[in-house]
Design a protein around this motif. Sequence first.
Motif, PDB file in Angstrom:
ATOM      1  N   VAL A  92       0.437  -1.319   0.717  1.00 37.56           N
ATOM      2  CA  VAL A  92       0.436   0.222  -0.528  1.00 37.56           C
ATOM      3  C   VAL A  92       0.935   1.694   0.207  1.00 37.56           C
ATOM      4  CG1 VAL A  92      -1.688   1.403   0.899  1.00 37.56           C
ATOM      5  CG2 VAL A  92      -2.143  -0.828   0.945  1.00 37.56           C
ATOM      6  N   VAL A  93       1.941   1.137   1.141  1.00 41.66           N
ATOM      7  CA  VAL A  93       2.789   2.758   0.866  1.00 41.66           C
ATOM      8  C   VAL A  93       3.729   2.826  -0.287  1.00 41.66           C
ATOM      9  CG1 VAL A  93       5.289   3.146   2.056  1.00 41.66           C
ATOM     10  CG2 VAL A  93       2.905   2.401   3.512  1.00 41.66           C
ATOM     11  N   HIS A  94       3.912   1.548  -1.034  1.00 38.54           N
ATOM     12  CA  HIS A  94       4.298   1.658  -1.905  1.00 38.54           C
ATOM     13  C   HIS A  94       3.987   2.074  -3.170  1.00 38.54           C
ATOM     14  CE1 HIS A  94       7.649   0.914  -5.463  1.00 38.54           C
ATOM     15  NE2 HIS A  94       6.485   0.114  -5.931  1.00 38.54           N
ATOM     16  N   ALA A  95       1.790   1.770  -3.581  1.00 38.67           N
ATOM     17  CA  ALA A  95       1.175   2.017  -4.106  1.00 38.67           C
ATOM     18  C   ALA A  95       0.613   3.777  -4.210  1.00 38.67           C
ATOM     19  CB  ALA A  95       0.239   1.264  -4.497  1.00 38.67           C
ATOM     20  N   LEU A  96       1.057   4.413  -2.896  1.00 39.78           N
ATOM     21  CA  LEU A  96       0.288   5.531  -2.432  1.00 39.78           C
ATOM     22  C   LEU A  96       1.927   6.603  -2.921  1.00 39.78           C
ATOM     23  CD1 LEU A  96      -1.460   5.031   0.933  1.00 39.78           C
ATOM     24  CD2 LEU A  96      -2.373   5.508  -1.516  1.00 39.78           C
ATOM     25  N   LEU A  97       2.919   6.205  -2.268  1.00 37.03           N
ATOM     26  CA  LEU A  97       4.261   7.284  -2.357  1.00 37.03           C
ATOM     27  C   LEU A  97       4.996   7.315  -4.322  1.00 37.03           C
ATOM     28  CD1 LEU A  97       5.362   7.332   0.418  1.00 37.03           C
ATOM     29  CD2 LEU A  97       4.271   8.458   0.320  1.00 37.03           C
ATOM     30  N   ALA A  98       4.968   6.100  -4.907  1.00 39.39           N
ATOM     31  CA  ALA A  98       6.087   6.295  -5.512  1.00 39.39           C
ATOM     32  C   ALA A  98       4.884   6.041  -6.475  1.00 39.39           C
ATOM     33  CB  ALA A  98       5.880   4.340  -5.960  1.00 39.39           C
ATOM     34  N   GLU A  99       3.306   6.129  -6.549  1.00 36.08           N
ATOM     35  CA  GLU A  99       2.367   6.600  -8.046  1.00 36.08           C
ATOM     36  C   GLU A  99       1.012   7.132  -7.996  1.00 36.08           C
ATOM     37  OE1 GLU A  99       1.874   2.367  -8.273  1.00 36.08           O
ATOM     38  OE2 GLU A  99       3.814   1.237  -9.099  1.00 36.08           O
ATOM     39  N   TYR A 100       0.497   6.997  -6.867  1.00 37.63           N
ATOM     40  CA  TYR A 100      -0.684   8.118  -6.452  1.00 37.63           C
ATOM     41  C   TYR A 100      -0.665   9.003  -6.373  1.00 37.63           C
ATOM     42  CZ  TYR A 100      -5.169   8.841  -4.808  1.00 37.63           C
ATOM     43  OH  TYR A 100      -6.554  10.075  -4.896  1.00 37.63           O
ATOM     44  N   VAL A 101      -0.076   9.310  -5.086  1.00 35.71           N
ATOM     45  CA  VAL A 101       0.630  10.430  -4.722  1.00 35.71           C
ATOM     46  C   VAL A 101       1.257  12.155  -6.073  1.00 35.71           C
ATOM     47  CG1 VAL A 101       1.968  12.247  -2.725  1.00 35.71           C
ATOM     48  CG2 VAL A 101       0.543  10.055  -2.836  1.00 35.71           C
ATOM     49  N   PRO A 102       2.210  11.146  -6.171  1.00 36.09           N
ATOM     50  CA  PRO A 102       2.518  12.601  -7.423  1.00 36.09           C
ATOM     51  C   PRO A 102       1.286  12.458  -8.562  1.00 36.09           C
ATOM     52  CG  PRO A 102       4.082  10.375  -7.221  1.00 36.09           C
ATOM     53  CD  PRO A 102       2.783  10.028  -6.037  1.00 36.09           C
ATOM     54  N   PHE A 103       0.647  11.141  -9.261  1.00 35.07           N
ATOM     55  CA  PHE A 103      -0.151  11.309  -9.887  1.00 35.07           C
ATOM     56  C   PHE A 103      -0.613  12.079  -9.387  1.00 35.07           C
ATOM     57  CE2 PHE A 103      -4.611   9.737 -11.447  1.00 35.07           C
ATOM     58  CZ  PHE A 103      -4.334   9.859 -12.548  1.00 35.07           C
ATOM     59  N   LEU A 331     -11.235   8.004  -7.229  1.00 35.78           N
ATOM     60  CA  LEU A 331     -11.305   6.574  -8.227  1.00 35.78           C
ATOM     61  C   LEU A 331     -10.306   6.090  -8.042  1.00 35.78           C
ATOM     62  CD1 LEU A 331     -14.581   7.762 -10.981  1.00 35.78           C
ATOM     63  CD2 LEU A 331     -14.891   6.183  -8.850  1.00 35.78           C
ATOM     64  N   PHE A 332      -9.734   6.869  -8.537  1.00 35.64           N
ATOM     65  CA  PHE A 332      -7.634   6.601  -8.802  1.00 35.64           C
ATOM     66  C   PHE A 332      -7.413   6.699  -7.820  1.00 35.64           C
ATOM     67  CE2 PHE A 332      -8.130   8.019 -12.983  1.00 35.64           C
ATOM     68  CZ  PHE A 332      -7.308   7.438 -13.742  1.00 35.64           C
ATOM     69  N   ALA A 333      -7.654   6.430  -6.413  1.00 37.29           N
ATOM     70  CA  ALA A 333      -7.149   6.164  -5.222  1.00 37.29           C
ATOM     71  C   ALA A 333      -7.166   4.635  -5.055  1.00 37.29           C
ATOM     72  CB  ALA A 333      -7.511   6.430  -3.566  1.00 37.29           C
ATOM     73  N   ALA A 334      -8.206   3.887  -5.491  1.00 35.52           N
ATOM     74  CA  ALA A 334      -8.897   2.627  -5.489  1.00 35.52           C
ATOM     75  C   ALA A 334      -8.617   1.934  -6.723  1.00 35.52           C
ATOM     76  CB  ALA A 334     -10.062   2.356  -5.450  1.00 35.52           C
ATOM     77  N   ILE A 335      -7.816   2.845  -7.575  1.00 30.26           N
ATOM     78  CA  ILE A 335      -7.672   2.275  -9.089  1.00 30.26           C
ATOM     79  C   ILE A 335      -6.085   1.594  -8.494  1.00 30.26           C
ATOM     80  CG2 ILE A 335      -6.844   2.129 -10.816  1.00 30.26           C
ATOM     81  CD1 ILE A 335      -9.167   3.646 -11.832  1.00 30.26           C
ATOM     82  N   PHE A 336      -5.119   2.750  -7.746  1.00 25.86           N
ATOM     83  CA  PHE A 336      -3.812   2.163  -7.310  1.00 25.86           C
ATOM     84  C   PHE A 336      -3.594   2.102  -6.724  1.00 25.86           C
ATOM     85  CE2 PHE A 336      -3.018   5.776 -10.642  1.00 25.86           C
ATOM     86  CZ  PHE A 336      -2.028   5.828 -10.563  1.00 25.86           C
TER      87      PHE A 336
END
Length: 474
Positions: A92-103, A331-336
């Motif tokens: 979860v941390v990787h999905a959020l910090l590496a992809e979702y948050v910058p996006f 929506l993208f929070a759930a997707i990522f």
Amino acid sequence: MTPTTSRQAGLAAILALGLMPGLAQAAELDGSQLSVWWGVPFAGVLLSIALVPLLAPAFWHHHFGKVSAAWALAFLVPFAVVMGPGVAGASVVHALLAEYVPFIILLTALFTVAGGIFVRGNLHGSPALNTGLLAVGAVLASFMGTTGASMLLIRPLIRANDNRRHQVHVVVFFIFIVSNAGGALTPLGDPPLFLGFLKGVDFFWTMSHLWGQALFLIGTLLVLFYAIDWWYYHRREEIRPLDPTPDTARVGFDGGVNFVLLGAVVALVLMSGLWKSTVEFDIAGTEVGLPGLLRDLGLIAVTLVSLKLTPARVHENNQFSWGPMQEVAKLFAAIFLTIVPVIAMLKAGVEGPFGAVVRAVTNADGSPNPAMYFWATGALSSFLDNAPTYLVFFNTAGGDPQMLMTTLAPVLVAISAGAVFMGANTYIGNAPNLMVKAIAEDRGIRMPSFFGYMLWSVGILVPLFALMTWIWFV
């Protein structure tokens, strides 16, 4: 904060506390050991986005956040129980910090800056002027995002043509060109390319490898549009006797400071891609580099400055609201989150649960088939949103950016082109499509239904994609 928001925040906090212990000991997720059933929440999110707004629009409008949260929890809770809090938390941390948050930070900055620029005055929508606006929008889309360029230009384009009886084709081609194809040249242009940039694809790689395909598609569409618009424009009943928009203001821009801020956005993204720093911060197994951290902080600052300096009347004239951005963020929070096991299974290659998908885009000798990657990425991007689809096939092709930019460059070109260009095939292929449709309908334009729009895309875009396959991908 509403009671619903409070409950959601409290639940998120409880989950976070439950996942925190053991993060440092989390092992990397082995996709070959996962069941295909772990992909059900991801498919559920995408099918909800595709179908619920069509079948129950009122329900979706009020509850899309709850639907997204339900699918995220449907993945996260069983995943934490089965895999352990360490593996689940690290994922979860990787999905959020590496992809979702910058996006989300980049998308918010572009959305805010574009929403702070108002094109005033009344243009007159001749075929030449309309074609010129679409061409300008195509160029802007690669530097301020398809969302930013669409929000900047759709309202003045509609005002320019509000004295004409036939306007649907103008909006449809706007979606084709500005909301999709125009974003093909830089990571700023379209969310899929920015995700590739976050994965390690060089900033200028797409420009140097996709310019031919983009020029062909955009150029052909502009010629077709001019011919269709010329035909409509010269019909006797085309022009209404009274222009609904009076010529009371000189054509120009309000909120000009946002052009400077747009330059700052471009500079920050370029900086994060070109500056190589050895300074990294390890957060629960996810390495966050100093350039990316400074980029995100800078983009947040740009967003706040834009909100501070943009006059209130500019936002009012643009009908600026946070609704579209909130929908994308939820929506993208759930997707990522739900895509985590899907990516792990695809990385497992032919030995993983999705081996059939890998084999479908692979030749008999084991080499990747660019034409199949183009159509497979494009077909899913048409119905399941192009950003996560790009990630799926990026990882199906191995997920190594250095290999994909060199030895497998034709494959990455095919994936990028399929995700960006074929997002125009339906209203749900790319986020700006629905935004533009909603604005047009709000201004009294009777836009085609979901399948009516597809008659346009299948009749115009699909033959062009077939020709592009023959030229570049066979």
